[in-house]
Every structure is written in C-alpha cells, then in structure tokens.
Scaffold this motif. Structure first.
Motif, PDB file in Angstrom:
ATOM      1  N   ALA B 239      -5.713   9.367   6.793  1.00 44.01           N
ATOM      2  CA  ALA B 239      -6.276   8.435   7.778  1.00 44.01           C
ATOM      3  C   ALA B 239      -6.556   7.076   7.137  1.00 44.01           C
ATOM      4  CB  ALA B 239      -7.560   9.021   8.354  1.00 44.01           C
ATOM      5  N   VAL B 240      -6.994   7.088   5.875  1.00 39.21           N
ATOM      6  CA  VAL B 240      -7.277   5.830   5.182  1.00 39.21           C
ATOM      7  C   VAL B 240      -5.964   5.125   4.814  1.00 39.21           C
ATOM      8  CG1 VAL B 240      -8.323   4.823   3.116  1.00 39.21           C
ATOM      9  CG2 VAL B 240      -9.492   6.664   4.331  1.00 39.21           C
ATOM     10  N   LYS B 241      -5.025   5.943   4.339  1.00 38.26           N
ATOM     11  CA  LYS B 241      -3.707   5.371   3.971  1.00 38.26           C
ATOM     12  C   LYS B 241      -3.087   4.656   5.169  1.00 38.26           C
ATOM     13  CE  LYS B 241      -1.952   8.759   0.694  1.00 38.26           C
ATOM     14  NZ  LYS B 241      -1.034   9.870   0.589  1.00 38.26           N
ATOM     15  N   HIS B 242      -3.147   5.305   6.325  1.00 33.56           N
ATOM     16  CA  HIS B 242      -2.511   4.723   7.510  1.00 33.56           C
ATOM     17  C   HIS B 242      -3.128   3.382   7.877  1.00 33.56           C
ATOM     18  CE1 HIS B 242      -0.397   8.512   9.279  1.00 33.56           C
ATOM     19  NE2 HIS B 242       0.018   8.184   8.082  1.00 33.56           N
ATOM     20  N   HIS B 243      -4.449   3.306   7.769  1.00 33.28           N
ATOM     21  CA  HIS B 243      -5.118   2.035   8.066  1.00 33.28           C
ATOM     22  C   HIS B 243      -4.515   0.911   7.222  1.00 33.28           C
ATOM     23  CE1 HIS B 243      -8.119   2.738  10.945  1.00 33.28           C
ATOM     24  NE2 HIS B 243      -9.002   3.384  10.205  1.00 33.28           N
ATOM     25  N   LEU B 244      -4.371   1.192   5.925  1.00 30.74           N
ATOM     26  CA  LEU B 244      -3.922   0.128   5.026  1.00 30.74           C
ATOM     27  C   LEU B 244      -2.415  -0.087   5.114  1.00 30.74           C
ATOM     28  CD1 LEU B 244      -6.311   0.722   2.017  1.00 30.74           C
ATOM     29  CD2 LEU B 244      -6.554  -0.804   3.961  1.00 30.74           C
ATOM     30  N   ALA B 245      -1.684   0.980   5.413  1.00 32.63           N
ATOM     31  CA  ALA B 245      -0.234   0.821   5.593  1.00 32.63           C
ATOM     32  C   ALA B 245       0.042  -0.056   6.813  1.00 32.63           C
ATOM     33  CB  ALA B 245       0.426   2.187   5.762  1.00 32.63           C
ATOM     34  N   ASP B 246      -0.778   0.089   7.842  1.00 30.68           N
ATOM     35  CA  ASP B 246      -0.614  -0.771   9.032  1.00 30.68           C
ATOM     36  C   ASP B 246      -0.804  -2.236   8.656  1.00 30.68           C
ATOM     37  OD1 ASP B 246      -0.154   1.387  10.634  1.00 30.68           O
ATOM     38  OD2 ASP B 246      -2.176   1.466  11.503  1.00 30.68           O
ATOM     39  N   VAL B 247      -1.795  -2.496   7.809  1.00 31.78           N
ATOM     40  CA  VAL B 247      -2.048  -3.880   7.380  1.00 31.78           C
ATOM     41  C   VAL B 247      -0.854  -4.385   6.570  1.00 31.78           C
ATOM     42  CG1 VAL B 247      -3.531  -5.381   5.999  1.00 31.78           C
ATOM     43  CG2 VAL B 247      -4.546  -3.537   7.353  1.00 31.78           C
ATOM     44  N   ALA B 248      -0.378  -3.539   5.637  1.00 33.86           N
ATOM     45  CA  ALA B 248       0.741  -3.963   4.779  1.00 33.86           C
ATOM     46  C   ALA B 248       1.963  -4.301   5.633  1.00 33.86           C
ATOM     47  CB  ALA B 248       1.073  -2.859   3.780  1.00 33.86           C
ATOM     48  N   SER B 249       2.232  -3.490   6.662  1.00 29.99           N
ATOM     49  CA  SER B 249       3.426  -3.773   7.470  1.00 29.99           C
ATOM     50  C   SER B 249       3.222  -5.040   8.307  1.00 29.99           C
ATOM     51  CB  SER B 249       3.823  -2.568   8.328  1.00 29.99           C
ATOM     52  OG  SER B 249       2.781  -2.230   9.188  1.00 29.99           O
ATOM     53  N   LYS B 250       2.000  -5.270   8.779  1.00 30.52           N
ATOM     54  CA  LYS B 250       1.730  -6.518   9.533  1.00 30.52           C
ATOM     55  C   LYS B 250       1.987  -7.734   8.638  1.00 30.52           C
ATOM     56  CE  LYS B 250      -0.113  -6.075  13.772  1.00 30.52           C
ATOM     57  NZ  LYS B 250       0.538  -6.686  14.926  1.00 30.52           N
ATOM     58  N   ILE B 251       1.542  -7.628   7.385  1.00 29.97           N
ATOM     59  CA  ILE B 251       1.723  -8.751   6.456  1.00 29.97           C
ATOM     60  C   ILE B 251       3.219  -8.984   6.219  1.00 29.97           C
ATOM     61  CG2 ILE B 251       1.388  -9.492   4.058  1.00 29.97           C
ATOM     62  CD1 ILE B 251      -1.337  -8.074   4.119  1.00 29.97           C
ATOM     63  N   GLU B 252       3.943  -7.898   5.955  1.00 28.27           N
ATOM     64  CA  GLU B 252       5.374  -8.057   5.664  1.00 28.27           C
ATOM     65  C   GLU B 252       6.126  -8.650   6.843  1.00 28.27           C
ATOM     66  OE1 GLU B 252       6.837  -7.960   2.730  1.00 28.27           O
ATOM     67  OE2 GLU B 252       4.805  -7.581   2.021  1.00 28.27           O
ATOM     68  N   PHE B 253       5.741  -8.247   8.056  1.00 30.38           N
ATOM     69  CA  PHE B 253       6.437  -8.780   9.238  1.00 30.38           C
ATOM     70  C   PHE B 253       5.993 -10.201   9.587  1.00 30.38           C
ATOM     71  CE2 PHE B 253       7.533  -4.275   9.979  1.00 30.38           C
ATOM     72  CZ  PHE B 253       8.898  -4.429  10.154  1.00 30.38           C
ATOM     73  N   ALA B 254       4.831 -10.603   9.099  1.00 26.77           N
ATOM     74  CA  ALA B 254       4.388 -11.980   9.369  1.00 26.77           C
ATOM     75  C   ALA B 254       5.043 -12.970   8.406  1.00 26.77           C
ATOM     76  CB  ALA B 254       2.865 -12.065   9.256  1.00 26.77           C
ATOM     77  N   LYS B 255       5.414 -12.479   7.210  1.00 25.67           N
ATOM     78  CA  LYS B 255       5.966 -13.394   6.194  1.00 25.67           C
ATOM     79  C   LYS B 255       7.213 -14.145   6.686  1.00 25.67           C
ATOM     80  CE  LYS B 255       4.269 -11.448   1.930  1.00 25.67           C
ATOM     81  NZ  LYS B 255       4.544 -10.560   0.825  1.00 25.67           N
ATOM     82  N   PRO B 256       8.253 -13.434   7.182  1.00 25.66           N
ATOM     83  CA  PRO B 256       9.436 -14.190   7.618  1.00 25.66           C
ATOM     84  C   PRO B 256       9.148 -15.153   8.757  1.00 25.66           C
ATOM     85  CG  PRO B 256       9.644 -11.842   8.164  1.00 25.66           C
ATOM     86  CD  PRO B 256       8.445 -11.985   7.294  1.00 25.66           C
ATOM     87  N   VAL B 257       8.149 -14.823   9.585  1.00 31.51           N
ATOM     88  CA  VAL B 257       7.800 -15.730  10.691  1.00 31.51           C
ATOM     89  C   VAL B 257       7.232 -17.025  10.111  1.00 31.51           C
ATOM     90  CG1 VAL B 257       6.531 -15.923  12.857  1.00 31.51           C
ATOM     91  CG2 VAL B 257       7.268 -13.666  12.071  1.00 31.51           C
ATOM     92  N   LEU B 258       6.372 -16.866   9.116  1.00 25.82           N
ATOM     93  CA  LEU B 258       5.787 -18.042   8.453  1.00 25.82           C
ATOM     94  C   LEU B 258       6.875 -18.870   7.771  1.00 25.82           C
ATOM     95  CD1 LEU B 258       3.203 -19.559   7.370  1.00 25.82           C
ATOM     96  CD2 LEU B 258       3.382 -18.119   5.356  1.00 25.82           C
ATOM     97  N   TYR B 259       7.771 -18.190   7.065  1.00 23.13           N
ATOM     98  CA  TYR B 259       8.793 -18.924   6.306  1.00 23.13           C
ATOM     99  C   TYR B 259       9.784 -19.620   7.237  1.00 23.13           C
ATOM    100  CZ  TYR B 259       6.828 -16.184   2.465  1.00 23.13           C
ATOM    101  OH  TYR B 259       5.969 -15.628   1.561  1.00 23.13           O
ATOM    102  N   ARG B 260      10.092 -18.960   8.362  1.00 25.51           N
ATOM    103  CA  ARG B 260      11.002 -19.623   9.302  1.00 25.51           C
ATOM    104  C   ARG B 260      10.324 -20.874   9.870  1.00 25.51           C
ATOM    105  NH1 ARG B 260      12.873 -17.338  15.104  1.00 25.51           N
ATOM    106  NH2 ARG B 260      10.625 -17.415  15.355  1.00 25.51           N
TER     107      ARG B 260
END
Lengths: 252, 353
Positions: B239-260
């Motif tokens: 349950a704890v891992k999932h919380h943080l994995a969700d954050v990690a995936s949000k960050i990774e998906f936000a990066k290309p948006v920022l760079y574009r």
C-alpha cells in the motif's frame, strides 16, 4: 612553474554504494560518477597557485575509460589549463597508475605534482608515494598547507601527533588532505570555456608502459547491517549486557 | 523533435545541483527564513557567481545566451532545493521581458548586463498575480498599467506585506502611480511582451513544481526505507509502495510535457501558450500528489515544522496558484482545444515538422 594534477573518476560521494549480487565487485551500473573529492582539492590548490602567480600552467591527467574525460573537463572548468587522458579499458591498480604518471611527469617536466591522498572508491593511499619512489622525488603526503618558496615547497602535514612541516626541493610530489582547501564550484561560464581547452588522449602503449596485474579481487561484501537497539529494564541489566555481550566493561 | 538535452545543459544542471546541495541545505534555508528580509544576499551572490543569473542573457550583454529549455532543468533544481529567493523572476522572467523591450529603451542593455552580473534584483508584477514576490527588496519592479510596461524603482512604490502559507515566500501588495518617466513600453508594444512574460513565469513555476515533487518523493522514499513497523521497513508494504509509485509515474509523465513547453516557447511555436498551460497543470498535479502522499507515508509527522517535508509541501501549495492557478490554465487549454481552428487530430499531432 608547471603543476601537474592527477585526478580520478570515482562513484559520487553522495551515492550509496551497492555490492553486486555475486559479490565480484561493487555495482557501477547507472551510478553517478564524479571527481574524487581529494583530487578536487588537488585541482583547487593548483589553480590557487596559478591565481597567485606562482604557477604558470596547470595540467590535469586522468587514467581510465573515455568517460573519465568528464572529470578532466570538470577540472578544466575549475581552472586547469589543459588535460591529458590515458585511455585504459578498466581502472588500473595503483602501481600501474604510478608508472603511467611517472611517464607523464618525464614528458611534461612539472615542478610540482599534486595528487589526492587517496581515492574514495579504493581507499588505497598508494599512488602518490609510489610515484615519488619511481621518480626518486621528495614527497609531502597528507598536506594541509602548501607554500612554494623559491626552489622549495613547504608542506605542512597532518600527522598523528599534530602538524609536521617539511621543506621539499622542487620538483616534488604533494598529496592532499581534506583540510588543505575548500574547492570552488565549477561555474556555468567556466563549464562552457572548459570545452574549448585542449585535451590530449594517449594510451599506455604510447607511454611504453605495460599494465600488469599484481593483485586479484577475490570478493566484495557490504558492511554488516547495524542491528536495531533494544530497551533494557534496569541499570543492572545494562551493565550486565555491557560486560557479557558487548564486552566493553570488565567485571569487578 | 529531439527532447534529449545537450551535454552542456546536463553539465549545467549537475553543476547547479551540486552547488545548491551544499549551499542550500534545509537547515541553511530555515536560518534564512528567520532573517528580516527572508533572503540571503550571500546565497544570491554565490548563485550569481555560478552564472545562474547570466544563463539566458544574450552573449553580447555578458550572458551565456541559453534559452528556455535549459531553464526547464534549472527551475527544477531551484524547486528541488526549495530556494526561497525569487531568482528566476529576475534572471529568467525579467531577463526575457527586458530583452524583448525595444532597443530604444535607454536602460535596456545596462539592465541586462546587471542581471548577468547578479548586481540587480527585479520583481515582476503581472496582472495574473495579485501579489508581487520580493518587491520589498527589488531595485525596481516591472509593472503593468493598462497593458503598458513600467519599470518602477523601489523608491516610487509602497509595499504592504502579505503572509503566505509558505513562510519562506515574501509577497507584497504594491501601490504605485504610473508616470511617463517609469513607462518603458506602450500598451501595443507591451501586450505580446506581457504575454510572453506570463508564459515564462508559468513555465518557471512548472519546473519548480516538478523539482518539488521529486524532492518530496525522495524524502518520502528515504523515510519509508528507514521507518519500521511489524519488524519491516514500511516501504516494503504494497500500500505504501503504490502511493509512491503513483507519484513517480506522475513525475515521469509530467517531464515531457514540461520539456515540450520549454521547447515550444524557445522556438516561438504558435501553440506555446497551450503547451505551457499543460505543463503548469501536469507539474502542479505531480507536486500536489507528491505532497499528499508524502504526508500519508510520513504519518501525521509529515506536517510538522521539524520535518523538512513541510517546507516543500507548503511551497507546492503556494506555487500551484502562482502565474495562473489551475482554473486559469485549464481555461487556456480549453480555449485552445475548442477553438474553431484548433490544430487537432493525428495529422496535427504526428505530421508536424
């Protein structure tokens, strides 16, 4: 006066080092690498000598795969004038490094060679001393202060009993301790300028050195994990454990 | 489109990261907060010495002539280390705004040179922000009067401090009178410049939010690896891992948006504003989630003053509404994609050069 500084590419000191699962070595895959902190102090000292007008040129040399050019560029961004990479497939052991550096010293004829006292990956603390022996040059190791005076260099060393100051005839070898100076950061304009500074690539064959292996890495194990503490119910129990389990108190 | 960064850009990011890691540790930042001005001239000078203020100043004015793309990396570092100073407002937003002023503005080149040297502090009062950050310390503030651009020196403005949830921020309500002597561009010239300043400000905030998200994730990962319950680190529980994995995936998906978005702005693409609003929304979502899940995995402790997480969490809450809140940016996205001539469809997405 020309100053030669030897630098090494090592795991960044902020990285938690992990051992490979087969215990053959530490795991370097995708690990951030950086300039060895003691080498950074060596570069800083050389650059300060140049800024003070004592040194006329600072040459940086590193031995290792092509990637170690990154660390040479960092040293150039910190203020060194030119770089030499001696390209090898792996990181050679200390004696081989000393032999290669000795050839570079013979070719470059620097008045002062500054090295870090040790690299934070292998912690050998051998190269500077071996280089001094190979070249038959005076050496001031663990330097916490370096002052060039005429044809001598006064090196203050951190020894067990306090500080020892040696006057060495130039040319000489100096290895740096932690308190010699506080290195500057590479600024963005200097990173740009460093790209234009010359970097020469040589091989051990060019220098006429055959790399021989004198040691074999048998096994690497991580340090034992620290056990969690326990709560004791009384002072007597604590004393008992200190005597009988930790064995830090003698009975009496 | 090539999203990979050049060696220079990565080397710059590494250099600034290393510098801020040592010079701007959380304990040092807490000390800075306690000062009257809330800012450290020493830290600011050191950042200028590193060349951060010269980054996007043209080379002829003593700068490095870099663009928005490199700032998308640098603002992440400013966010990651929770730098309270509004350095990006001077060195990035104001620098772009001043560089866009007509050559006839007498002080233009002098200001750019001063920004590059780090000898000037400029605040920006865009109408989208009701309050101006660091106006109390700025040598002058760039202000908007009916679309005109005014450069108003500190002596001609009154400031009223306004508390922020993030106590490291210093926000001011600015009172001033426009005059001919302070005007540097009329409304017609000023309109596109203000628009670009808004985009740059929003992009700067997006980068900082993404850096904040990464910091909160790193702090949370460190904590859950150490904190033990039932004899195991709590990070080993799913349950704890999932919380943080969700954050990690949000960050990774936000990066290309920022760079574009940074790429679009740097290359003057027509839909830069759309991309920037998308970046602001994506990065704010990542940071918001990192804050929420960060508190969760820290237990109630995450909110306390003593735990560093709160520094980055409150900065996130404050920045989320800076240079346009979520509603503002979603409205811009909506206006762009529902426009009659909106460039939508596969041909527009994949067929563009």
């Amino acid at each position: 006066m020309k100053v030669l500084v030897a630098v090494k590419r090592v795991i960044d000191y902020n990285v938690k080092v992990r051992v490979k699962s087969d215990h053959t070595d530490v795991d370097l895959a995708n690990v951030k690498m950086a300039l060895n902190p003691f080498c950074e102090i060596a570069v800083e000292e050389a650059v300060r000598l140049k800024e003070a007008g004592t040194a006329s040129e600072v040459v940086v040399v590193s031995i290792g795969p092509k990637a170690c050019q990154e660390q040479i560029r960092t040293a150039l961004a910190l203020g060194a004038d030119r770089g030499i990479q001696i390209e090898t497939d792996t990181m050679p052991e200390s004696l081989n490094v000393a032999k290669l550096l000795a050839k570079v010293v013979e070719a470059e004829q620097p008045q002062l060679v500054i090295l870090g006292k040790q690299s934070i990956d292998a912690d050998n603390n051998q190269t500077g001393q071996m280089l001094g022996a190979l070249l038959d040059l005076p050496q001031g190791t663990f330097a916490s202060d370096v002052k060039v005076a005429g044809d001598k260099v006064n090196v203050t060393r951190e020894v067990d009993g306090g500080l020892q100051t040696l006057a060495l005839n130039l040319p000489a070898i100096v290895t740096t301790d932690l308190r010699l100076n506080e290195p500057r950061y590479a600024s963005l304009p200097n990173i740009m300028k460093a790209k234009k500074k010359p970097l020469e690539v040589k091989t051990p064959t060019d220098l006429g050195v055959e790399l021989k292996s004198h040691t074999r890495l048998l096994n690497v194990t991580p340090p034992a994990e620290r056990q969690a503490g326990i709560r004791v119910s009384s002072v007597d129990e604590l004393v008992d454990k200190l005597k009988n389990e930790a064995k830090v108190l003698r009975g009496g | 489109m090539d999203f990979t960064f050049t060696d220079d850009e990565r080397a710059f990011q590494d250099a600034i990261s290393r510098f801020l890691m040592t010079e701007a540790a959380p304990e040092a930042l807490r000390e800075i907060w306690e000062t009257d001005a809330g800012r450290s001239p020493d830290l600011r000078n050191k950042m200028a010495e590193q060349g951060l203020t010269a980054l996007s100043i043209p080379e002829e004015a003593g700068g490095l002539g870099m663009g928005d793309v490199v700032w998308s990396l640098m603002t992440q570092e400013l966010g990651y280390y929770g730098i309270p100073d509004s350095l990006a407002d001077t060195a990035y937003v104001s620098a772009g705004l001043i560089a866009a002023l007509p050559e006839t503005v007498a002080d233009r080149n002098g200001w750019l040179e001063q920004i590059a040297e780090g000898s000037i502090r400029i605040a920006v009062g865009h109408p989208v922000n009701p309050l101006v950050a660091d106006a109390h310390l700025a040598d002058f503030t760039l202000l908007n009067h009916e679309g005109e651009i005014h450069a108003v020196p500190r002596s001609l403005i009154d400031v009223e401090h306004n508390a922020s949830i993030d106590s490291s921020r210093r926000l001011c309500r600015v009172m001033w009178e426009p005059s001919n002597s302070t005007r540097v561009a009329d409304a017609e010239t000023g309109a596109p410049i203000w628009e670009e300043a808004l985009n740059r400000g929003a992009l700067s905030v997006a980068g900082q939010l993404l850096g904040l998200a990464q910091r909160m994730l790193d702090l949370s990962v460190d904590y859950v690896a150490q904190r033990k319950q039932f004899g195991k680190p709590i990070g080993s529980f799913q349950a704890v891992k999932h919380h943080l994995a969700d954050v990690a995936s949000k960050i990774e998906f936000a990066k290309p948006v920022l760079y574009r978005a940074a790429y679009s702005l740097q290359h003057g693409q027509a839909d830069a504003a759309l991309h920037i609003s998308q970046a602001h929304v994506a990065c704010a979502e990542a940071a918001h989630l990192a804050a929420r899940h960060g508190i969760q995995v820290h237990g109630a402790m995450g909110y306390t003053w003593e735990v560093d997480l709160q520094m980055f969490m409150k900065r996130t809450w404050a920045l989320e509404s800076s240079w346009g809140d979520r509603a503002f940016h979603k409205a811009r996205i909506s206006a762009a994609i529902f426009a009659d001539d909106a460039p939508l469809g596969p041909g527009q997405t994949f067929g563009r050069s």
